[in-house]
Design an enzyme around this catalytic site. Structure first.
Site, PDB file in Angstrom:
ATOM      1  N   ASP A   9     -36.031 -27.533  17.974  1.00 46.88           N
ATOM      2  CA  ASP A   9     -34.697 -26.970  18.188  1.00 46.88           C
ATOM      3  C   ASP A   9     -33.735 -27.572  17.156  1.00 46.88           C
ATOM      4  O   ASP A   9     -33.521 -28.791  17.131  1.00 46.88           O
ATOM      5  CB  ASP A   9     -34.272 -27.353  19.615  1.00 46.88           C
ATOM      6  N   GLY A  31     -29.940 -16.060  20.024  1.00 47.00           N
ATOM      7  CA  GLY A  31     -30.861 -16.843  19.196  1.00 47.00           C
ATOM      8  C   GLY A  31     -30.305 -18.198  18.802  1.00 47.00           C
ATOM      9  O   GLY A  31     -29.643 -18.877  19.592  1.00 47.00           O
ATOM     10  N   VAL A  32     -30.533 -18.553  17.557  1.00 45.86           N
ATOM     11  CA  VAL A  32     -30.120 -19.872  17.080  1.00 45.86           C
ATOM     12  C   VAL A  32     -28.588 -19.990  17.068  1.00 45.86           C
ATOM     13  O   VAL A  32     -28.025 -21.063  17.315  1.00 45.86           O
ATOM     14  CB  VAL A  32     -30.769 -20.179  15.710  1.00 45.86           C
ATOM     15  N   ASP A  33     -27.927 -18.886  16.814  1.00 45.15           N
ATOM     16  CA  ASP A  33     -26.459 -18.848  16.802  1.00 45.15           C
ATOM     17  C   ASP A  33     -25.916 -19.253  18.182  1.00 45.15           C
ATOM     18  O   ASP A  33     -25.035 -20.132  18.299  1.00 45.15           O
ATOM     19  CB  ASP A  33     -26.035 -17.410  16.458  1.00 45.15           C
ATOM     20  N   SER A 122     -33.091 -14.734   9.719  1.00 49.13           N
ATOM     21  CA  SER A 122     -33.466 -13.301   9.804  1.00 49.13           C
ATOM     22  C   SER A 122     -34.812 -13.031  10.477  1.00 49.13           C
ATOM     23  O   SER A 122     -35.192 -11.865  10.584  1.00 49.13           O
ATOM     24  CB  SER A 122     -33.460 -12.611   8.426  1.00 49.13           C
ATOM     25  N   TYR A 126     -33.229 -10.090  13.624  1.00 48.77           N
ATOM     26  CA  TYR A 126     -33.135  -9.300  12.391  1.00 48.77           C
ATOM     27  C   TYR A 126     -34.502  -8.937  11.808  1.00 48.77           C
ATOM     28  O   TYR A 126     -34.587  -8.337  10.740  1.00 48.77           O
ATOM     29  CB  TYR A 126     -32.252 -10.020  11.361  1.00 48.77           C
TER      30      TYR A 126
HETATM   31  P1  ADP Z   1     -31.581 -13.580  13.057  1.00 53.38           P
HETATM   32  O1  ADP Z   1     -30.596 -12.631  13.709  1.00 53.38           O
HETATM   33  O2  ADP Z   1     -31.124 -14.101  11.721  1.00 53.38           O
HETATM   34  O3  ADP Z   1     -32.965 -13.036  13.051  1.00 53.38           O
HETATM   35  P2  ADP Z   1     -32.226 -15.323  15.331  1.00 53.38           P
HETATM   36  O4  ADP Z   1     -31.414 -16.415  15.896  1.00 53.38           O
HETATM   37  O5  ADP Z   1     -32.525 -14.145  16.204  1.00 53.38           O
HETATM   38  O6  ADP Z   1     -31.472 -14.888  13.986  1.00 53.38           O
HETATM   39  O7  ADP Z   1     -33.578 -15.888  14.797  1.00 53.38           O
HETATM   40  C1  ADP Z   1     -33.712 -16.669  13.637  1.00 53.38           C
HETATM   41  C2  ADP Z   1     -34.778 -17.722  13.863  1.00 53.38           C
HETATM   42  O8  ADP Z   1     -34.228 -18.798  14.615  1.00 53.38           O
HETATM   43  C3  ADP Z   1     -35.992 -17.212  14.654  1.00 53.38           C
HETATM   44  O9  ADP Z   1     -37.158 -17.642  13.990  1.00 53.38           O
HETATM   45  C4  ADP Z   1     -35.830 -17.900  16.001  1.00 53.38           C
HETATM   46  O10 ADP Z   1     -37.088 -18.172  16.602  1.00 53.38           O
HETATM   47  C5  ADP Z   1     -35.156 -19.184  15.585  1.00 53.38           C
HETATM   48  N1  ADP Z   1     -34.443 -19.949  16.644  1.00 53.38           N
HETATM   49  C6  ADP Z   1     -33.929 -19.515  17.818  1.00 53.38           C
HETATM   50  N2  ADP Z   1     -33.361 -20.551  18.479  1.00 53.38           N
HETATM   51  C7  ADP Z   1     -33.510 -21.659  17.696  1.00 53.38           C
HETATM   52  C8  ADP Z   1     -33.165 -23.032  17.809  1.00 53.38           C
HETATM   53  N3  ADP Z   1     -32.514 -23.512  18.873  1.00 53.38           N
HETATM   54  N4  ADP Z   1     -33.496 -23.878  16.793  1.00 53.38           N
HETATM   55  C9  ADP Z   1     -34.142 -23.419  15.696  1.00 53.38           C
HETATM   56  N5  ADP Z   1     -34.501 -22.137  15.526  1.00 53.38           N
HETATM   57  C10 ADP Z   1     -34.195 -21.265  16.515  1.00 53.38           C
END
Ligand code: ADP
Length: 172
Positions: A9, A31-33, A122, A126
């Site tokens: 994470d 997601g990560v955001d 992405s 995405y």
């Molecule tokens: P995007 O819209 O750019 O695809 P996402 O957040 O949906 O952004 O996904 C981007 C990547 O971040 C994916 O590989 C997802 O598995 C990953 N992700 C989601 N949560 C976390 C986290 N807490 N820490 C690191 N990576 C994460």
């Protein structure tokens, strides 16, 4: 510059700057955001709102920098990855994904960031193919013109598939 790989994470790592895979609104998403805003607290959203008010939305491939709030970092660098559609658009989408890494690194250097963590931009909502995105991420970081000013780049993979892809590419 040292490249490190971590499965986990990104909101739990200690670095100078954590990169966020934001959307162009800069006002948070899933997601990560979502994870970064949840753990980092409202200071990050407030800083994003200020940027919105002065420059409007963030374009795909571009990056902006804010406080990291409660995260164990000095900054969050928000970059907006491309939505993958492939076909004729793929070349452009690949370039935009590379721009995310380059523009995040430019901002990092400008703010004297020495250690930076990237998520797999992405490759979630995405839907960029993970293998293609991993190759672009690694090659773009390695070829960045001022890479000597950065001490460590940490690729934080949330899922096993990305982690294994990065491991393979970094080995070769
Ligand atoms: P995007 O819209 O750019 O695809 P996402 O957040 O949906 O952004 O996904 C981007 C990547 O971040 C994916 O590989 C997802 O598995 C990953 N992700 C989601 N949560 C976390 C986290 N807490 N820490 C690191 N990576 C994460």
């Amino acid at each position: 510059m040292k490249i490190e790989l971590l499965k986990g994470d990104i909101t739990k790592v200690a670095v100078d700057a954590i990169v966020n895979a934001a959307n162009s609104s800069l006002l948070g998403g899933g997601g990560v955001d979502g994870a970064i805003h949840r753990r980092g607290g409202k200071a990050i959203l407030e800083a994003c709102q200020k940027i919105r008010n002065t420059q409007g939305k963030c374009k795909i491939g571009e990056a902006v920098i804010t406080t990291a709030g409660n995260l164990d970092a000095n900054y969050v660098i928000h970059t907006v990855g491309p939505i993958y559609n492939g076909g004729e658009k793929e070349r452009k989408e690949k370039d935009l994904l590379a721009n995310c890494y380059t523009n995040a690194l430019h901002l990092a250097v400008k703010h004297s960031v020495k250690t930076i963590a990237f998520p797999n931009i992405s490759t979630g909502t995405y839907r960029f193919p993970k293998d293609k995105a991993a190759k672009i991420a690694i090659a773009t970081v390695q070829n960045f013109e001022n890479i000597n000013e950065i001490e460590k780049v940490l690729f934080v993979c949330f899922d096993e598939e990305n982690y294994n892809l990065y491991k393979e590419i970094l080995k070769s």
